[in-house]
Design an enzyme around this catalytic site. Structure first.
Site, short mmCIF file in Angstrom:
data_model
loop_
_atom_site.label_atom_id
_atom_site.label_comp_id
_atom_site.label_asym_id
_atom_site.label_seq_id
_atom_site.Cartn_x
_atom_site.Cartn_y
_atom_site.Cartn_z
N LYS A 170 -9.72 0.25 -2.16
CA LYS A 170 -9.96 -0.15 -0.77
C LYS A 170 -11.39 0.18 -0.37
O LYS A 170 -11.88 1.29 -0.57
CB LYS A 170 -8.97 0.58 0.14
N CYS A 175 -4.46 -3.48 3.96
CA CYS A 175 -4.13 -3.00 5.31
C CYS A 175 -5.27 -3.21 6.31
O CYS A 175 -5.53 -4.31 6.75
CB CYS A 175 -3.73 -1.52 5.22
N GLU A 224 0.85 -1.19 0.00
CA GLU A 224 0.00 0.00 0.00
C GLU A 224 0.89 1.24 0.00
O GLU A 224 1.94 1.27 0.65
CB GLU A 224 -0.87 -0.03 1.26
#
Length: 534
Positions: free
Chosen positions: A337, A387, A276
Site C-alpha cells: 500500500k 482501501c 485487506e
C-alpha cells in the site's frame, strides 16, 4: 442652553436595526447548516444525488456579494453541516476525539474555499468562477494536511445520476465542478437568467451527452472474478485481536466457494480477491499460515490476492501488503500500500496527539510502498488499490496506467462497525470504474463487498458482517478513457482558472477601496454596513 445629544453611530446601531441584524444573521447560519446537510444527504447509502446541487444553491445565495470574512464564517457553518454527519464513522469506537476535530478541520478548509467563492461572486459569469474555486479547494484538501483527506469530495456522492458520465472525461474533479456549477447557477437565477440558465443546463446536458463514452464492451475479453468476504469475530478497534480466526474465516469461505464450484452452483473463478488484513499473520514468517492459504488456493484452483501484514526483515517494520498466491507455486508477487492512512496506519506528531488521547498508541508505524504495478492473474492484469487509496486520484490513476484492465479494492471496514463508511467507500469505487473504464472488485473483511461494472453499476454485493463470496463475469477493458489519458490536467486547469479569477477579483476590490483623491474625510466604501459583514 445645552444642545441635545445626537447619535453618532450608524443607523444600524439602533436597537431595532440591531435586532434585525441579529435575526438576519441567525437565519443565514441556519440556512448555511441546512445547505451543508443537504449535500450530506446526497451521499450514499442514500441515492438522492440531486440534493447536492440544491445544497450548493443555498451556499451560492448566502455567499453572493459577501466579504471574505462572511464567506469564511458562513462556509464554516455550511461545511460543518456537511462534514459532521458525513464523518461520524471516524468516531464509532474512539468517540468525539477523532470525529469532531476531523470534521472541524475539513470544514475549516472548506471555509477557506468559500471565502474565495464569496470574493469571485461579484464577477461577471459568477457561477463559473465560483465552481472553479470549489475545484481548487477540493484540490487543496486532497493534499493537505498529512497527505490530504479527499473523503467528502462532491464526486464521491455521485455514483449514479446525470453527472457520473463526466468522470470518464475529466475524472472526479470534473464531476465536482459540474455539481457546483449547477448549484451556483440555481442561486443566480434571481439575478441574471442569461448567466444562470447556461450554468444550470450545460453540466446536465454535458453529462447526458458523454454517456456514450462510458464504455462497457469487453475489449480484452472477459474473466470470472470472485470476492471473498470471510467476516471477523467482532467489530471494533480490536477486531483483529484474533488474527488466526480472521485468516481461518477467509480460508473456510474460500473452501466453501471451491465446493460450490464443484457442485455447479457458481462458475469457476479465474481469479479471487481476498480483503485487506485477511491475514495479519505474515505468511512469509509463519509456515502454518502460508499452508492454510495455499490449501484454499489449491482448492479453488485459481490465483488468490491475499491482503496481509508483512514485516520487513531489514527494518522489522510492518507493511500493509497484498500477496499473490498461485496454485502449485505459492506466493509469487507482492503489492504494498502506497497511500497510508494517517492516525491509523501512521501517527503524525505522536507525542503531541498523545496529550489528547491514549488511543494514538493504537496507530501503527507502517511503511509505504512505491510500486503501482499490480498482479497478472489469469487473463487479467489487476490494479491493486488498497482501501484508503481509492480516495486518491493519482494513486488509482498510476495503478491503472501500469497496464491494468481490472481494478481490485481490498479493504477492511470492520474498524467502523455498521456506519456509512463502507457505503461511502463503495461509491468511490463506482466513480473510479467510470473514470477509468474498468470493472472494480471490492473485497471487504466484513462488508460491503461488491463487483462493479465499468459503467458504475453494481452487479453483486454482500451484506455487512456476514461471510459470503461474490462470483461474476466481468469485461476486461484495455482502452484508456480520456480521464485516464489527461490525468491531473483537468483539475490543474480548473484550479488555475479559479485562482486567477480570485486574484483578479481581489485586485479589483483593492482598487475600489483606495481613497478617491479629494474625497472628504471619513468617506470610504462600505459593503452594506454590519449586515454586509455577515
Amino acid at each position: 442652553m445645552v444642545a441635545p445629544a445626537v447619535a453618532s453611530g450608524p443607523v444600524a446601531d439602533t436597537p431595532p436595526a440591531r435586532r434585525r441584524f441579529v435575526s438576519g444573521l441567525l437565519l443565514r447560519v441556519v440556512l448555511a447548516a441546512a445547505g451543508g446537510a443537504l449535500v450530506y444527504l446526497s451521499f450514499p447509502p442514500r441515492t438522492a444525488w440531486w440534493l447536492a446541487p440544491v445544497g450548493f444553491a443555498v451556499l451560492g445565495v448566502l455567499l453572493h456579494g459577501r466579504r471574505l470574512r462572511a464567506g469564511f464564517g458562513l462556509g464554516l457553518v455550511w461545511g460543518l453541516g456537511f462534514t459532521v454527519p458525513l464523518l461520524r464513522w471516524t468516531g464509532e469506537f474512539v468517540g468525539l476525539v477523532a470525529w469532531l476535530p476531523l470534521a472541524l478541520l475539513v470544514a475549516v478548509l472548506i471555509a477557506v474555499g468559500t471565502a474565495v467563492v464569496a470574493l469571485v461572486s461579484r464577477l461577471p459569469g459568477a457561477p463559473l468562477w465560483m465552481a472553479l474555486v470549489w475545484v481548487a479547494d477540493e484540490a487543496l484538501r486532497s493534499v493537505f494536511p498529512f497527505g490530504g483527506f479527499p473523503w467528502g469530495r462532491i464526486a464521491f456522492g455521485q455514483p449514479e445520476g446525470w453527472y457520473l458520465p463526466l468522470a470518464s472525461v475529466g475524472g472526479a474533479p470534473l464531476v465536482g465542478f459540474a455539481v457546483a456549477l449547477t448549484g451556483f447557477g440555481l442561486a443566480h437565477l434571481g439575478r441574471s437568467r442569461r448567466v444562470a440558465v447556461p450554468a444550470v443546463l450545460v453540466p446536465v446536458v454535458a453529462g447526458l451527452a458523454v454517456t456514450p463514452l462510458v464504455g462497457t464492451a469487453p475489449t480484452a475479453g472477459t474473466v470470472v472474478v470472485a470476492a471473498v468476504q470471510g467476516n471477523v469475530p467482532r467489530a471494533g478497534l480490536d477486531f483483529n485481536a484474533q488474527r488466526r480466526a480472521v485468516l481461518d474465516n477467509h480460508v473456510a469461505r474460500t473452501l466453501q466457494l471451491a465446493e460450490d464450484v464443484r457442485q455447479g452452483r457458481v462458475p469457476r473463478p479465474d481469479l479471487v480477491i481476498w480483503p485487506e488484513n485477511a491475514s495479519d499473520i505474515d505468511p512469509f514468517r509463519n509456515a502454518d499460515a502460508a499452508a492454510q492459504i495455499q490449501r484454499a488456493v489449491e482448492a479453488v484452483d485459481a490465483p488468490v490476492a491475499v491482503g496481509a501484514v508483512l514485516v520487513d526483515e531489514g527494518d522489522n517494520l510492518p507493511r500493509n501488503s497484498v500477496v499473490l498466491f498461485e496454485p502449485g507455486e505459492g506466493a509469487t508477487d507482492t503489492y504494498t500500500k502506497r497511500q497510508l492512512q494517517p492516525f491509523g496506519e501512521t501517527m503524525p506528531y505522536r507525542s503531541f496527539f498523545r496529550l489528547f488521547s491514549e488511543d494514538v498508541e493504537r496507530a501503527g508505524n507502517f511503511q509505504p510502498g512505491t510500486d503501482p504495478e499490480g498482479f497478472a492473474m489469469s487473463r487479467a492484469k489487476v490494479a491493486i488499490d488498497t482501501c484508503y487509496e481509492v480516495a486518491f486520484d493519482g494513486v488509482v490513476r498510476d495503478s491503472v496506467r501500469a497496464g491494468s484492465n481490472l481494478i481490485a479494492i481490498p479493504t477492511n471496514n470492520a474498524t467502523f462497525g455498521r456506519t456509512e463508511m463502507t457505503y461511502q467507500q463503495l461509491a468511490m469505487s463506482r466513480v473510479r470504474a467510470v473514470e477509468h473504464g474498468r470493472a472494480v472488485v471490492v473485497s471487504a473483511t466484513s462488508g460491503v463487498s461488491a463487483i462493479v461494472l465499468p459503467d458504475g453499476s453494481v452487479a453483486r454485493r454482500t451484506g455487512m458482517f456476514t461471510a459470503d463470496a461474490l462470483v461474476a463475469e466481468v469485461p476486461l477493458r484495455g482502452e484508456a478513457t480520456l480521464a485516464t489519458r489527461l490525468g491531473a490536467w483537468p483539475e490543474w486547469v480548473m484550479t488555475a482558472l479559479g485562482l486567477s479569477a480570485a486574484a483578479f477579483s481581489l485586485a479589483g476590490t483593492r482598487r475600489r477601496s483606495r481613497p478617491t483623491p479629494g474625497a472628504g474625510v471619513g468617506e470610504e466604501e462600505t459593503d452594506g454596513g454590519p449586515a454586509g459583514a455577515a
